[in-house]
Design a protein around this motif. Structure first.
Motif, PDB file in Angstrom:
ATOM      1  N   ARG A  59       0.829  -1.211   0.000  1.00 44.03           N
ATOM      2  CA  ARG A  59       0.000   0.000   0.000  1.00 44.03           C
ATOM      3  C   ARG A  59       0.860   1.257   0.000  1.00 44.03           C
ATOM      4  O   ARG A  59       0.510   2.251  -0.630  1.00 44.03           O
ATOM      5  N   LEU A  60       2.009   1.247   0.709  1.00 43.94           N
ATOM      6  CA  LEU A  60       2.903   2.396   0.705  1.00 43.94           C
ATOM      7  C   LEU A  60       3.579   2.586  -0.653  1.00 43.94           C
ATOM      8  O   LEU A  60       3.975   3.695  -1.007  1.00 43.94           O
ATOM      9  N   LEU A  61       3.705   1.519  -1.414  1.00 46.22           N
ATOM     10  CA  LEU A  61       4.304   1.601  -2.742  1.00 46.22           C
ATOM     11  C   LEU A  61       3.291   2.000  -3.824  1.00 46.22           C
ATOM     12  O   LEU A  61       3.644   2.055  -4.992  1.00 46.22           O
ATOM     13  N   GLY A  62       2.037   2.234  -3.416  1.00 46.38           N
ATOM     14  CA  GLY A  62       1.056   2.749  -4.357  1.00 46.38           C
ATOM     15  C   GLY A  62      -0.009   1.773  -4.816  1.00 46.38           C
ATOM     16  O   GLY A  62      -0.829   2.111  -5.672  1.00 46.38           O
ATOM     17  N   VAL A  63      -0.016   0.581  -4.282  1.00 47.65           N
ATOM     18  CA  VAL A  63      -1.052  -0.387  -4.648  1.00 47.65           C
ATOM     19  C   VAL A  63      -2.347   0.020  -3.948  1.00 47.65           C
ATOM     20  O   VAL A  63      -2.347   0.347  -2.758  1.00 47.65           O
ATOM     21  N   THR A  64      -3.452   0.004  -4.677  1.00 50.14           N
ATOM     22  CA  THR A  64      -4.732   0.426  -4.093  1.00 50.14           C
ATOM     23  C   THR A  64      -5.262  -0.640  -3.128  1.00 50.14           C
ATOM     24  O   THR A  64      -4.829  -1.797  -3.164  1.00 50.14           O
ATOM     25  N   LYS A  65      -6.215  -0.219  -2.297  1.00 48.57           N
ATOM     26  CA  LYS A  65      -6.827  -1.168  -1.360  1.00 48.57           C
ATOM     27  C   LYS A  65      -7.535  -2.297  -2.111  1.00 48.57           C
ATOM     28  O   LYS A  65      -7.522  -3.447  -1.675  1.00 48.57           O
ATOM     29  N   GLY A  66      -8.152  -1.949  -3.232  1.00 46.98           N
ATOM     30  CA  GLY A  66      -8.852  -2.965  -4.017  1.00 46.98           C
ATOM     31  C   GLY A  66      -7.906  -4.025  -4.558  1.00 46.98           C
ATOM     32  O   GLY A  66      -8.213  -5.219  -4.535  1.00 46.98           O
ATOM     33  N   GLN A  67      -6.734  -3.578  -5.040  1.00 47.21           N
ATOM     34  CA  GLN A  67      -5.756  -4.537  -5.548  1.00 47.21           C
ATOM     35  C   GLN A  67      -5.192  -5.394  -4.417  1.00 47.21           C
ATOM     36  O   GLN A  67      -4.974  -6.596  -4.595  1.00 47.21           O
ATOM     37  N   CYS A  68      -4.969  -4.792  -3.246  1.00 46.91           N
ATOM     38  CA  CYS A  68      -4.506  -5.562  -2.089  1.00 46.91           C
ATOM     39  C   CYS A  68      -5.573  -6.573  -1.656  1.00 46.91           C
ATOM     40  O   CYS A  68      -5.250  -7.704  -1.289  1.00 46.91           O
ATOM     41  N   GLN A  69      -6.829  -6.148  -1.716  1.00 47.62           N
ATOM     42  CA  GLN A  69      -7.918  -7.039  -1.347  1.00 47.62           C
ATOM     43  C   GLN A  69      -7.974  -8.240  -2.289  1.00 47.62           C
ATOM     44  O   GLN A  69      -8.114  -9.382  -1.846  1.00 47.62           O
ATOM     45  N   VAL A  70      -7.865  -8.002  -3.579  1.00 46.33           N
ATOM     46  CA  VAL A  70      -7.879  -9.094  -4.548  1.00 46.33           C
ATOM     47  C   VAL A  70      -6.690 -10.024  -4.318  1.00 46.33           C
ATOM     48  O   VAL A  70      -6.821 -11.254  -4.368  1.00 46.33           O
ATOM     49  N   SER A  71      -5.530  -9.448  -4.039  1.00 52.30           N
ATOM     50  CA  SER A  71      -4.331 -10.252  -3.794  1.00 52.30           C
ATOM     51  C   SER A  71      -4.501 -11.142  -2.567  1.00 52.30           C
ATOM     52  O   SER A  71      -4.214 -12.344  -2.611  1.00 52.30           O
ATOM     53  N   LEU A  72      -4.969 -10.554  -1.465  1.00 49.31           N
ATOM     54  CA  LEU A  72      -5.156 -11.332  -0.241  1.00 49.31           C
ATOM     55  C   LEU A  72      -6.244 -12.391  -0.404  1.00 49.31           C
ATOM     56  O   LEU A  72      -6.077 -13.539   0.025  1.00 49.31           O
ATOM     57  N   LEU A  73      -7.372 -11.997  -1.020  1.00 44.52           N
ATOM     58  CA  LEU A  73      -8.466 -12.954  -1.201  1.00 44.52           C
ATOM     59  C   LEU A  73      -8.056 -14.107  -2.096  1.00 44.52           C
ATOM     60  O   LEU A  73      -8.388 -15.266  -1.816  1.00 44.52           O
ATOM     61  N   SER A  74      -7.361 -13.810  -3.178  1.00 46.40           N
ATOM     62  CA  SER A  74      -6.961 -14.896  -4.073  1.00 46.40           C
ATOM     63  C   SER A  74      -5.988 -15.841  -3.380  1.00 46.40           C
ATOM     64  O   SER A  74      -6.056 -17.059  -3.564  1.00 46.40           O
TER      65      SER A  74
END
Length: 172
Positions: A59-74
């Motif tokens: 997230r500090l490197l610029g990844v959005t919350k939505g992209q982090c959510q997809v990454s964690l969920l997958s």
């Protein structure tokens, strides 16, 4: 006072024993389901907590919350869904095997020689083997899939609410 005594040849005892067996089976099924849910929740929470620092850095490197959510969920669902499906299929197959084995060992015939409700009392009646409901198994697996997906979504949302700097500084 007229007192009538009816002898049921032990049917009442048999009925109460079968009722007790049914209650024990229901209790074991519910406790097994509860244990499966607890293990699933433990895994989901533990795996998400281990990914907290990685998510904060992303997230500090610029990844959005939505992209982090997809990454964690997958990541979570790629482990939990196959294990859930394999566990459900293995449970179904082992239970079906045991039911088949019990039916074969016990024999599929009941002697009706002393039954007054059968016209041909000297013949044995062929009974069906115990069958396992595939529909109930599929419904249980689908319900668990929905539960696991919802639990993953809730835990990931909670993980993403924390501020990345607070996580990395150790205050979270």
């Amino acid at each position: 006072n007229l007192e009538i005594t009816f002898y049921d040849n032990g049917y009442e005892e048999l009925k109460s024993g079968m009722s007790d067996v049914k209650s024990i089976g229901l209790l074991l099924a519910c406790s097994g389901g509860g244990a499966a849910i607890a293990i699933g929740l433990f895994f989901i929470i533990f795996a998400t907590q281990r990914q907290k620092n990685r998510t904060a850095i992303e997230r500090l490197l610029g990844v959005t919350k939505g992209q982090c959510q997809v990454s964690l969920l997958s990541g979570l669902l790629s482990v939990t869904v196959p294990s859930l499906l394999l566990g459900g299929i293995a449970g179904y197959l082992s239970t079906d095997f045991m039911f088949t084995r019990v039916s074969q060992d016990a024999g599929n015939q009941f002697n009706t020689a002393f039954s007054s409700w059968i016209n041909h009392a000297s013949e044995a009646v062929k009974t069906d083997a115990i069958s396992l409901s595939t529909g109930a198994t599929v419904c249980a697996i689908i319900a668990m899939l929905f539960f696991v997906t919802a639990a993953c979504l809730l835990v990931v949302q909670r993980n993403l609410k924390a501020e990345p700097l607070a996580i990395l500084s150790g205050r979270e």
